[in-house]
Structure formats: structure tokens, C-alpha cells
Design a protein around this motif. Structure first.
Motif, PDB file in Angstrom:
ATOM      1  N   THR A  76      26.801  49.054  36.595  1.00 25.94           N
ATOM      2  CA  THR A  76      26.976  48.373  35.316  1.00 25.94           C
ATOM      3  C   THR A  76      28.292  47.600  35.311  1.00 25.94           C
ATOM      4  O   THR A  76      29.319  48.095  35.742  1.00 25.94           O
ATOM      5  CB  THR A  76      26.976  49.407  34.168  1.00 25.94           C
ATOM      6  N   VAL A  77      28.226  46.374  34.826  1.00 25.01           N
ATOM      7  CA  VAL A  77      29.418  45.534  34.700  1.00 25.01           C
ATOM      8  C   VAL A  77      29.833  45.565  33.240  1.00 25.01           C
ATOM      9  O   VAL A  77      29.042  45.258  32.355  1.00 25.01           O
ATOM     10  CB  VAL A  77      29.122  44.081  35.134  1.00 25.01           C
ATOM     11  N   GLY A  78      31.078  45.937  32.987  1.00 23.84           N
ATOM     12  CA  GLY A  78      31.583  45.965  31.623  1.00 23.84           C
ATOM     13  C   GLY A  78      31.751  44.555  31.070  1.00 23.84           C
ATOM     14  O   GLY A  78      32.289  43.678  31.731  1.00 23.84           O
ATOM     15  N   TYR A  95      28.577  34.619  34.772  1.00 23.36           N
ATOM     16  CA  TYR A  95      29.633  35.513  34.303  1.00 23.36           C
ATOM     17  C   TYR A  95      29.594  36.838  35.072  1.00 23.36           C
ATOM     18  O   TYR A  95      30.616  37.337  35.529  1.00 23.36           O
ATOM     19  CB  TYR A  95      29.496  35.765  32.800  1.00 23.36           C
ATOM     20  N   ILE A  96      28.413  37.383  35.229  1.00 24.51           N
ATOM     21  CA  ILE A  96      28.266  38.656  35.941  1.00 24.51           C
ATOM     22  C   ILE A  96      28.658  38.479  37.408  1.00 24.51           C
ATOM     23  O   ILE A  96      29.343  39.326  37.988  1.00 24.51           O
ATOM     24  CB  ILE A  96      26.824  39.197  35.796  1.00 24.51           C
ATOM     25  N   ALA A  97      28.263  37.367  38.014  1.00 30.36           N
ATOM     26  CA  ALA A  97      28.633  37.108  39.412  1.00 30.36           C
ATOM     27  C   ALA A  97      30.149  37.041  39.564  1.00 30.36           C
ATOM     28  O   ALA A  97      30.715  37.586  40.518  1.00 30.36           O
ATOM     29  CB  ALA A  97      27.983  35.822  39.897  1.00 30.36           C
ATOM     30  N   ALA A  98      30.831  36.390  38.613  1.00 33.73           N
ATOM     31  CA  ALA A  98      32.292  36.300  38.670  1.00 33.73           C
ATOM     32  C   ALA A  98      32.934  37.672  38.513  1.00 33.73           C
ATOM     33  O   ALA A  98      33.909  37.998  39.199  1.00 33.73           O
ATOM     34  CB  ALA A  98      32.794  35.347  37.588  1.00 33.73           C
ATOM     35  N   GLU A 101      32.511  39.489  41.762  1.00 35.51           N
ATOM     36  CA  GLU A 101      33.412  38.938  42.768  1.00 35.51           C
ATOM     37  C   GLU A 101      34.819  39.482  42.573  1.00 35.51           C
ATOM     38  O   GLU A 101      35.501  39.850  43.541  1.00 35.51           O
ATOM     39  CB  GLU A 101      33.409  37.421  42.693  1.00 35.51           C
ATOM     40  N   ALA A 102      35.253  39.563  41.326  1.00 30.89           N
ATOM     41  CA  ALA A 102      36.576  40.107  41.034  1.00 30.89           C
ATOM     42  C   ALA A 102      36.683  41.569  41.470  1.00 30.89           C
ATOM     43  O   ALA A 102      37.698  42.000  42.027  1.00 30.89           O
ATOM     44  CB  ALA A 102      36.909  39.956  39.553  1.00 30.89           C
ATOM     45  N   ASP A 103      35.612  42.327  41.224  1.00 29.66           N
ATOM     46  CA  ASP A 103      35.590  43.726  41.659  1.00 29.66           C
ATOM     47  C   ASP A 103      35.674  43.835  43.177  1.00 29.66           C
ATOM     48  O   ASP A 103      36.402  44.668  43.711  1.00 29.66           O
ATOM     49  CB  ASP A 103      34.331  44.429  41.151  1.00 29.66           C
ATOM     50  N   TYR A 104      34.926  42.987  43.887  1.00 31.19           N
ATOM     51  CA  TYR A 104      34.942  43.013  45.342  1.00 31.19           C
ATOM     52  C   TYR A 104      36.312  42.629  45.882  1.00 31.19           C
ATOM     53  O   TYR A 104      36.808  43.209  46.841  1.00 31.19           O
ATOM     54  CB  TYR A 104      33.866  42.099  45.924  1.00 31.19           C
TER      55      TYR A 104
END
Length: 108
Positions: A76-78, A95-98, A101-104
């Protein structure tokens, strides 16, 4: 050419089994063929765990539910509620992809 296999089975078991087979889009012949193929491959009869005979509608145990909840939490992405207003053109996938990417990048 095919051989005919005959077996004795309680009428209620046959009725219930045929009902499930129909729901699966299968036939008694396919079931018997699959059973023979299983026995040939495994050299044993299929086993049903004690107490599991009619458990298709049973609730999963607590450990399985905990594992499911943990898996959902990890995938889940917050998203803050204000984020939906900030999404350019309503493209939530971007937005979810970004966010992913930030998490990775944070893992590197």
C-alpha cells in the motif's frame, strides 16, 4: 479407445461432487482421469487433512489473516487526502509510480 471405470459411491457424495464439478466446468470423467494421473505421478492417493473434508467455506486461521494484512500493508502506498487535489490532470497512476520510485530510491 477408452475404458469404462465403475465405482460405488454414496448417492449424496456423488450429488455434491457433481454439483461442485459443474461449478468448476468439469465432469466426473475428468475427475477420474485426474485422480488416475495423480496416483501415477505421486504413487499415493490424494489425502484430505482430518477435519478438512468440507472446509471450502471455512475462515482462514489467525496466522493466515495476519499474513494477508501484512502483505496488504507492504503493498500500500500512503496518499494524503490533499494529494488528490495536487495530482496534475487526475493521473493517479503517475502519482503512485512517483511514490514508488521515491521509496525505491530511499532503499539505495
Amino acid at each position: 479407445m477408452s475404458d469404462l471405470v465403475s465405482a460405488r459411491i454414496a448417492p449424496e457424495i456423488r450429488r455434491q461432487g457433481n454439483k461442485v464439478l459443474a461449478q468448476l466446468g468439469s465432469t466426473p470423467s475428468e475427475l477420474i482421469r485426474s485422480a488416475y494421473e495423480y496416483v501415477i505421478a505421486k504413487r499415493q492417493l490424494p489425502q484430505v487433512e482430518p477435519g478438512e473434508e468440507n472446509r471450502s467455506d471455512a475462515m482462514p486461521d489467525a496466522a493466515s489473516l495476519d499474513a494477508l494484512v501484512a502483505s496488504i500493508a507492504q503493498s500500500t502506498v500512503g496518499v494524503p487526502s490533499s494529494a488528490w487535489d495536487a495530482i496534475d490532470g487526475g493521473d493517479y497512476k503517475a502519482y503512485i509510480a512517483a511514490a514508488r520510485e521515491a521509496d525505491y530510491e530511499a532503499l539505495a
